[in-house]
Design an enzyme around this catalytic site. Structure first.
Site, PDB file in Angstrom:
ATOM      1  N   HIS A 155       4.615   0.818   6.390  1.00 51.82           N
ATOM      2  CA  HIS A 155       4.295   1.087   5.066  1.00 51.82           C
ATOM      3  C   HIS A 155       5.761   1.673   4.132  1.00 51.82           C
ATOM      4  O   HIS A 155       6.331   2.439   4.947  1.00 51.82           O
ATOM      5  CB  HIS A 155       3.181   2.076   4.832  1.00 51.82           C
ATOM      6  CG  HIS A 155       1.877   1.731   5.302  1.00 51.82           C
ATOM      7  ND1 HIS A 155       0.742   2.392   4.990  1.00 51.82           N
ATOM      8  CD2 HIS A 155       1.533   0.478   5.788  1.00 51.82           C
ATOM      9  CE1 HIS A 155      -0.362   1.849   5.378  1.00 51.82           C
ATOM     10  NE2 HIS A 155       0.315   0.635   6.041  1.00 51.82           N
ATOM     11  N   LYS A 198       0.853  -1.104   0.125  1.00 53.35           N
ATOM     12  CA  LYS A 198       0.032   0.056  -0.073  1.00 53.35           C
ATOM     13  C   LYS A 198       0.911   1.396  -0.015  1.00 53.35           C
ATOM     14  O   LYS A 198       0.588   2.150  -0.699  1.00 53.35           O
ATOM     15  CB  LYS A 198      -0.993   0.117   1.350  1.00 53.35           C
ATOM     16  CG  LYS A 198      -1.921  -1.210   1.015  1.00 53.35           C
ATOM     17  CD  LYS A 198      -2.654  -1.216   2.571  1.00 53.35           C
ATOM     18  CE  LYS A 198      -1.848  -1.454   3.614  1.00 53.35           C
ATOM     19  NZ  LYS A 198      -1.302  -2.789   3.977  1.00 53.35           N
TER      20      LYS A 198
HETATM   21  P1  GDP Z   1       2.167  -2.163   2.991  1.00 57.62           P
HETATM   22  O1  GDP Z   1       2.261  -2.445   4.435  1.00 57.62           O
HETATM   23  O2  GDP Z   1       1.169  -2.703   2.275  1.00 57.62           O
HETATM   24  O3  GDP Z   1       2.674  -0.867   2.739  1.00 57.62           O
HETATM   25  O4  GDP Z   1       3.736  -2.987   2.522  1.00 57.62           O
HETATM   26  P2  GDP Z   1       4.960  -3.303   3.254  1.00 57.62           P
HETATM   27  O5  GDP Z   1       5.727  -1.939   3.102  1.00 57.62           O
HETATM   28  O6  GDP Z   1       4.645  -3.794   4.742  1.00 57.62           O
HETATM   29  O7  GDP Z   1       5.648  -4.627   2.473  1.00 57.62           O
HETATM   30  C1  GDP Z   1       5.545  -4.464   1.250  1.00 57.62           C
HETATM   31  C2  GDP Z   1       7.339  -4.573   0.534  1.00 57.62           C
HETATM   32  O8  GDP Z   1       7.155  -4.721  -0.705  1.00 57.62           O
HETATM   33  C3  GDP Z   1       7.759  -3.339   1.047  1.00 57.62           C
HETATM   34  O9  GDP Z   1       9.299  -3.935   1.314  1.00 57.62           O
HETATM   35  C4  GDP Z   1       7.899  -2.603  -0.472  1.00 57.62           C
HETATM   36  O10 GDP Z   1       9.251  -1.958  -0.601  1.00 57.62           O
HETATM   37  C5  GDP Z   1       7.919  -4.056  -1.388  1.00 57.62           C
HETATM   38  N1  GDP Z   1       7.466  -3.634  -2.675  1.00 57.62           N
HETATM   39  C6  GDP Z   1       6.174  -2.884  -3.044  1.00 57.62           C
HETATM   40  N2  GDP Z   1       5.662  -3.249  -4.158  1.00 57.62           N
HETATM   41  C7  GDP Z   1       6.958  -4.247  -4.777  1.00 57.62           C
HETATM   42  C8  GDP Z   1       7.027  -4.788  -5.898  1.00 57.62           C
HETATM   43  O11 GDP Z   1       6.153  -4.427  -6.719  1.00 57.62           O
HETATM   44  N3  GDP Z   1       7.805  -5.746  -6.091  1.00 57.62           N
HETATM   45  C9  GDP Z   1       8.815  -5.775  -5.032  1.00 57.62           C
HETATM   46  N4  GDP Z   1       9.946  -6.926  -5.400  1.00 57.62           N
HETATM   47  N5  GDP Z   1       8.532  -5.280  -3.925  1.00 57.62           N
HETATM   48  C10 GDP Z   1       7.595  -4.462  -3.629  1.00 57.62           C
HETATM   49  P1  IMO Z   2       0.320  -2.840   7.241  1.00 60.95           P
HETATM   50  O1  IMO Z   2      -0.395  -1.602   7.478  1.00 60.95           O
HETATM   51  C1  IMO Z   2       0.393  -7.234   8.410  1.00 60.95           C
HETATM   52  C2  IMO Z   2      -1.572  -8.205  12.120  1.00 60.95           C
HETATM   53  C3  IMO Z   2      -0.765  -8.753  13.223  1.00 60.95           C
HETATM   54  C4  IMO Z   2      -1.659  -9.787  13.946  1.00 60.95           C
HETATM   55  C5  IMO Z   2      -2.992  -8.892  13.942  1.00 60.95           C
HETATM   56  C6  IMO Z   2      -3.398  -8.263  15.096  1.00 60.95           C
HETATM   57  O2  IMO Z   2       1.847  -2.688   7.046  1.00 60.95           O
HETATM   58  O3  IMO Z   2      -0.079  -3.737   6.289  1.00 60.95           O
HETATM   59  P2  IMO Z   2      -2.475  -5.977  16.114  1.00 60.95           P
HETATM   60  O4  IMO Z   2      -1.048  -5.350  16.577  1.00 60.95           O
HETATM   61  O5  IMO Z   2      -2.989  -5.157  14.840  1.00 60.95           O
HETATM   62  O6  IMO Z   2      -3.580  -6.017  17.258  1.00 60.95           O
HETATM   63  O7  IMO Z   2      -2.276  -7.448  15.417  1.00 60.95           O
HETATM   64  O8  IMO Z   2      -3.006  -7.974  12.644  1.00 60.95           O
HETATM   65  N1  IMO Z   2      -1.220  -6.992  11.483  1.00 60.95           N
HETATM   66  C7  IMO Z   2      -0.772  -6.745  10.474  1.00 60.95           C
HETATM   67  N2  IMO Z   2      -0.130  -7.723   9.421  1.00 60.95           N
HETATM   68  N3  IMO Z   2       0.479  -5.900   8.081  1.00 60.95           N
HETATM   69  C8  IMO Z   2      -0.021  -4.945   9.195  1.00 60.95           C
HETATM   70  O9  IMO Z   2      -0.247  -3.539   8.790  1.00 60.95           O
HETATM   71  C9  IMO Z   2      -0.685  -5.249  10.306  1.00 60.95           C
HETATM   72  N4  IMO Z   2      -1.147  -4.725  11.276  1.00 60.95           N
HETATM   73  C10 IMO Z   2      -1.524  -5.656  12.190  1.00 60.95           C
HETATM   74  O10 IMO Z   2       0.384  -9.392  12.757  1.00 60.95           O
HETATM   75  O11 IMO Z   2      -1.791 -10.800  13.145  1.00 60.95           O
HETATM   76 MG    MG Z   3       3.226  -3.249   6.123  1.00 58.63          MG
END
Ligand code: GDP
Ligand code: IMO
Ligand code: MG
Length: 444
Positions: free
Chosen positions: A41, A16
């Site tokens: 994020h 995201k």
């Molecule tokens: P979010 O919580 O939904 O914002 O996602 P996170 O940041 O926790 O995890 C997504 C991971 O994938 C991060 O390390 C991003 O830099 C990486 N990422 C996002 N889009 C892509 C993609 O298209 N390809 C690859 N290889 N990595 C990506």
């Molecule tokens: P983003 O925004 C992935 C999961 C935790 C656990 C459950 C409850 O980065 O996608 P909490 O601490 O919210 O009470 O935990 O939700 N969890 C996530 N898993 N991405 C997240 O956020 C999460 N935020 C909470 O791992 O299973």
């Molecule tokens: Mg995340």
């Protein structure tokens, strides 16, 4: 009124942050509406990487104002440390950040309770939370004894409210082996944080309504994902907030008629961090490969994420409960190097085969897979669908038609440039008052 909700269609970590950062080139305001520092994020610009937990992913764009709305739970210490980190990077978050005075505050004992529940195994199912105090803070909100961010304006009153909350939590703290904390000590820690945060406080519901009325571009940044939503997720293995698109209205204080579009973010495979059902999970070498190639380790906790095949019934479910209007598929590049890919297309249940995601009886449901040929070519250089190998096109086409939602964006790497943009959620920045189309679709 170009207002777009960005929502995770799976169990979080769909990418995201990357998509919000990309799309906010033309956004005036980005609003986080739910969750708290359980979110992580990731934003990658050039070789620089930043992980935001509370501050919206629009913060890297100098023209964008960022709102922490009232559906969130906010840890003041985490907020100030994120602001400091952004200052160090030469951004000026304080001038562009607005914090709802109605958002609820995470206090140190919320973190203690969350952590002790996880580590002692006492107090319900072992959820594998992020231990950031999110659950107990929402519990206080629902119990109507929570502390809202606006209370930072009057720390004397805040101390009385904190003392009341501590009384309510004392039996729990003792059962978990902890002593109740001192409200005065908590307030002394809050003092310097309040000095930084109070100038940012506002009625953000009014602010967002005003910018929408002016015709400005507003993006609502979801945290977590649909399957972690308190109402629509795999309960009880969920977070404590409305992570799905509906949460954007309740969590911001705007009406549903204000939302123009909902962009669902779908990782090209599936991951989950924490406990709970995950029917397409792979615990073998293929799962290891997905984890290694996708760098699937928690952005907040560093925990290895569980990995598995794409689950199409769950994406259809997310499309339904969020009313998705477009899809952004991320991390397609991570699937390079598999001879064969599997996609869950249905479930076998005791009642027979179903195309639906059997969310309340996943323990009795067995995924039915369809196999797809893999590809060997790296995808990070692709900038149009025509640049993709035929097998990757086939996989994407199947995902799009199976989800029943048109594809708007395909991400092939963590950087902004590593993206195939088919439709952009916002038209170029409008002049004030000008009418803009809902989606800027280039003619093919
Ligand atoms: P979010 O919580 O939904 O914002 O996602 P996170 O940041 O926790 O995890 C997504 C991971 O994938 C991060 O390390 C991003 O830099 C990486 N990422 C996002 N889009 C892509 C993609 O298209 N390809 C690859 N290889 N990595 C990506
Ligand atoms: P983003 O925004 C992935 C999961 C935790 C656990 C459950 C409850 O980065 O996608 P909490 O601490 O919210 O009470 O935990 O939700 N969890 C996530 N898993 N991405 C997240 O956020 C999460 N935020 C909470 O791992 O299973
Ligand atoms: Mg995340």
């Amino acid at each position: 009124m170009p207002t777009v909700v960005i929502v995770g269609a799976q169990w979080g970590d769909e990418g995201k942050g990357k998509i919000v950062d990309l799309c906010t080139e033309s956004a005036d305001v980005v609003v986080r509406y739910a969750g708290g520092p359980n979110a992580g994020h990731t934003l990658v610009v050039g070789d620089d990487k930043l992980i935001v937990r509370l501050i919206p992913s629009g913060i890297l764009r100098q023209q964008t104002r960022c709102v922490l709305a009232q559906g969130m739970v906010i840890d003041p210490a985490v907020l100030v440390s994120e602001m400091d980190e952004l200052e160090r990077r030469g951004l000026s978050p304080a001038t562009r950040l607005v914090v709802s005075d109605r958002a609820h505050m995470i206090l140190p004992f919320h973190v203690t309770i969350d952590t002790l529940r996880e580590t002692t195994g006492k107090g319900g199912p072992k959820l594998g939370t992020t231990k950031r105090g999110v659950g107990p803070t929402y519990e206080d909100k629902a119990a109507r004894r929570g502390l809202r961010m606006g209370e930072l304006r009057d720390l004397g009153k805040a101390q009385r409210l904190i003392a009341d909350a501590i009384v309510a939590w004392t039996p729990t703290l003792r059962a978990l082996g902890a002593e109740p904390p001192d409200a005065g000590a908590i307030v002394r820690e809050l003092e310097p944080l309040a000095a930084r945060i109070v100038p940012l406080l506002a009625d953000t519901s009014r602010l967002v309504d005003e910018v929408i009325r002016k015709g400005q571009n507003v993006m609502f940044e979801g945290a977590q994902g649909t399957l972690l939503d308190l109402d629509h997720g795999t309960y009880p293995f969920v977070t404590s907030s409305s992570a799905s698109a509906a949460g954007a209205c309740a969590g911001t204080g705007i009406g549903p008629t204000r939302i123009d579009a909902v962009l669902g973010i779908v990782k090209a495979y599936a991951t989950r961090v924490g406990g709970g059902p995950f029917p397409t999970e792979l615990t073998d070498a293929t799962g290891e490969k997905l984890r290694a190639d996708g760098a699937e380790f928690g952005a907040v906790t560093g925990r290895p994420r569980r990995t598995g095949w794409l689950d199409l019934p769950s994406i259809r479910y997310a499309a339904r409960v969020n009313g998705l209007s477009e899809l952004a598929v991320t991390k397609l590049d991570v699937l390079t190097g598999h001879t064969e890919l599997q996609v869950c297309v249905a479930y076998d249940t005791p009642e027979g085969r179903t195309d639906e995601f059997p969310i309340d009886r996943l323990e009795h449901a067995k995924p039915v897979y369809k196999a797809f040929p893999g590809w060997r070519e790296p995808l990070d250089g692709a900038r149009s669908l025509a640049d993709l190998p035929a097998a990757a096109r086939t996989y994407l086409d199947f995902l799009e038609s199976g989800a029943g939602v048109p594809l708007g964006i395909v991400s092939v790497g963590p950087r902004r440039s590593e993206t195939i943009v088919l439709t952009t959620p916002f038209a170029p920045r409008p002049s004030p008052g000008a009418k803009t189309p809902r989606w800027d679709r280039p003619s093919s």
